[in-house]
Design an enzyme around this catalytic site. Sequence first.
Site, PDB file in Angstrom:
ATOM      1  N   GLU A 109       0.734  -1.190  -0.094  1.00 18.55           N
ATOM      2  CA  GLU A 109       0.071   0.104  -0.016  1.00 18.55           C
ATOM      3  C   GLU A 109       0.726   1.351   0.081  1.00 18.55           C
ATOM      4  O   GLU A 109       0.723   2.143   0.890  1.00 18.55           O
ATOM      5  CB  GLU A 109      -1.137   0.117   1.040  1.00 18.55           C
ATOM      6  CG  GLU A 109      -0.514  -0.169   2.460  1.00 18.55           C
ATOM      7  CD  GLU A 109      -1.616  -0.015   3.669  1.00 18.55           C
ATOM      8  OE1 GLU A 109      -2.834  -0.429   3.350  1.00 18.55           O
ATOM      9  OE2 GLU A 109      -1.383  -0.069   4.807  1.00 18.55           O
TER      10      GLU A 109
ATOM     11  N   GLU B  44      -5.773  -6.944  -0.230  1.00 13.80           N
ATOM     12  CA  GLU B  44      -6.327  -6.862   1.213  1.00 13.80           C
ATOM     13  C   GLU B  44      -7.734  -6.446   1.012  1.00 13.80           C
ATOM     14  O   GLU B  44      -8.082  -5.495   0.338  1.00 13.80           O
ATOM     15  CB  GLU B  44      -5.552  -5.998   2.085  1.00 13.80           C
ATOM     16  CG  GLU B  44      -4.404  -6.683   2.542  1.00 13.80           C
ATOM     17  CD  GLU B  44      -3.763  -5.499   3.592  1.00 13.80           C
ATOM     18  OE1 GLU B  44      -4.303  -4.685   4.187  1.00 13.80           O
ATOM     19  OE2 GLU B  44      -2.479  -5.509   3.600  1.00 13.80           O
TER      20      GLU B  44
HETATM   21  C1  NOJ Z   1      -3.270  -2.252   5.943  1.00 10.60           C
HETATM   22  C2  NOJ Z   1      -2.121  -2.969   6.223  1.00 10.60           C
HETATM   23  O1  NOJ Z   1      -1.381  -3.374   4.790  1.00 10.60           O
HETATM   24  C3  NOJ Z   1      -1.954  -3.988   6.966  1.00 10.60           C
HETATM   25  O2  NOJ Z   1      -0.770  -4.171   7.632  1.00 10.60           O
HETATM   26  C4  NOJ Z   1      -3.005  -3.637   8.197  1.00 10.60           C
HETATM   27  O3  NOJ Z   1      -2.918  -4.354   9.267  1.00 10.60           O
HETATM   28  C5  NOJ Z   1      -4.382  -3.743   7.528  1.00 10.60           C
HETATM   29  N1  NOJ Z   1      -4.397  -3.012   6.230  1.00 10.60           N
HETATM   30  C6  NOJ Z   1      -5.453  -3.339   8.072  1.00 10.60           C
HETATM   31  O4  NOJ Z   1      -5.587  -1.839   8.501  1.00 10.60           O
END
Ligand code: NOJ
Length: 505
Positions: free
Chosen positions: A185, A395
């Site tokens: 991200e 994700e």
């Molecule tokens: C973003 C991140 O990649 C991850 O590390 C995080 O725990 C999740 N999404 C939820 O916020």
Amino acid sequence: MKPFSQFFIFLVIVLATSYIDAFTRNDFPEDFLFGAATSAYQWEGAADEDGRTPSVWDTFSHSYDTGNGDVACDGYHQYKEDVKLMADMGLEAFRFSISWTRLIPNGRGPINPKGLLFYKNLIKELRSHGIEPHVTLYHYDLPQSLEDEYGGWINRKIIEDFTAFADVCFREFGDDVKLWTTINEATIFAIASYGEGLTPPGHCSPNKFINCSTGNSSTEPYLAAHNMLLAHASASKLYRLKYKSKQRGSIGLSIFAFGLSPYTNSKDDEIATQRAKDFLFGWMLKPLVFGDYPSEMKRTLGSRLPVFSEEESEQVKGSSDFVGIIHYTTFYVTNRASASNFPIMNQGFFKDMGVYMISTGNSSLFEWEATPWGLEGVLEHLKQSYNNPPIYILENGKPMKHDSMLQDTPRVEYIQGYIGAVLNAIKNGSDTRGYFVWSMIDVYELLSGYTTSFGMYYVNFSDPGRKRSPKLSASWYSGFLNGTIDVSSQDTIQLQRKFSGSSSF
Ligand code: NOJ
């Protein structure tokens, strides 16, 4: 549970499922990958074992009272058991990241044999269970030594060190890993870590919400992002020159992508939404696909936005075989200057973006409204504006209070809604190739520590053995993957009724 609440949940599922068109796993292309994700610092634990040294995330988490990843889920010791859970669940792919300081404790130089062995074993275990590994190279955990030496991502020296780390990973693991994401991200990483002080290493300008020890919110996010693009491109070039012909893998960059939709149908809100898309997606996708930043950003930021040399632009352009998407929720966008209903977003990047973002749900950062149409909009936008790139949803998932019931019905509804949205997007021509639930099991959360979690497996973090228990979402995902659940039929309701919270599959 009280009979009334059971009836209420039953009713909610009936209503939710009756709005979804029927679909099953078989409606997706056969080579589409359904998986689940974790990351090294959030899952492994064993923070100071077998030669691993601290990353900026260790330092960051130890300076707050939201817990830390010292033990996390103890995945370092329990990886075999976890892979077994994945296999029993029918998971097709597992996304995890490599801890740079476990593999190369000084950030550059000698490889740690125990770290190397751990990742080789994990990958072997996955492969022997027929699970495709999707490896992220960088997930918020820069070696602390490199942060101390030269400031990490805000210094161009990171390009060489990151490429050397990637080289080790490709060489050592590349025969068994076909899917690589360079940076997790990257967009929100640059914003939250270098503008808002919310995530490691926690830089920001002085402000009244967060006390950062260093930073400049109006320049560092752009500088860090620029170096990320160059580091990604450099690793990608290396892979293509040295490994791709033999290993035949793909390499991509992942961005965080909110769904964005105009608040009203006025022309002004439409323009504001386009501006938000340029800032939030175009910032990285324009360079990756067309070789330069969006002109809207250049105009707004002037000399604060770094410039690509001709050679750099050529190297960045086309350097991603796919785009990784991290998606959770949707915002309405309106043309009111520089603010949001999240006070934290009123400086740096969000101020520069100059639009007002209104949450579609509860205004808490952790109460994300399920808006599958928002993801469909993102996929349609990427198809139309960026030459329909191959996409992996790396994700997507729903945070809930960590100690809430194993019967996580809202999460099941959330996930099935989003999978339905991905199917719609594919039918409309999007080249989306995979979907990963965040997270495979409860982990040490980036923003909330151990208070909220997204896992399909509950982890008892007070238990020294970190006992895992399947939630309803694990049973649902398993049923969906092995074809015993048809999303719009009564099957989900049956499953929910039968779920005892202690079963395996
Ligand atoms: C973003 C991140 O990649 C991850 O590390 C995080 O725990 C999740 N999404 C939820 O916020």
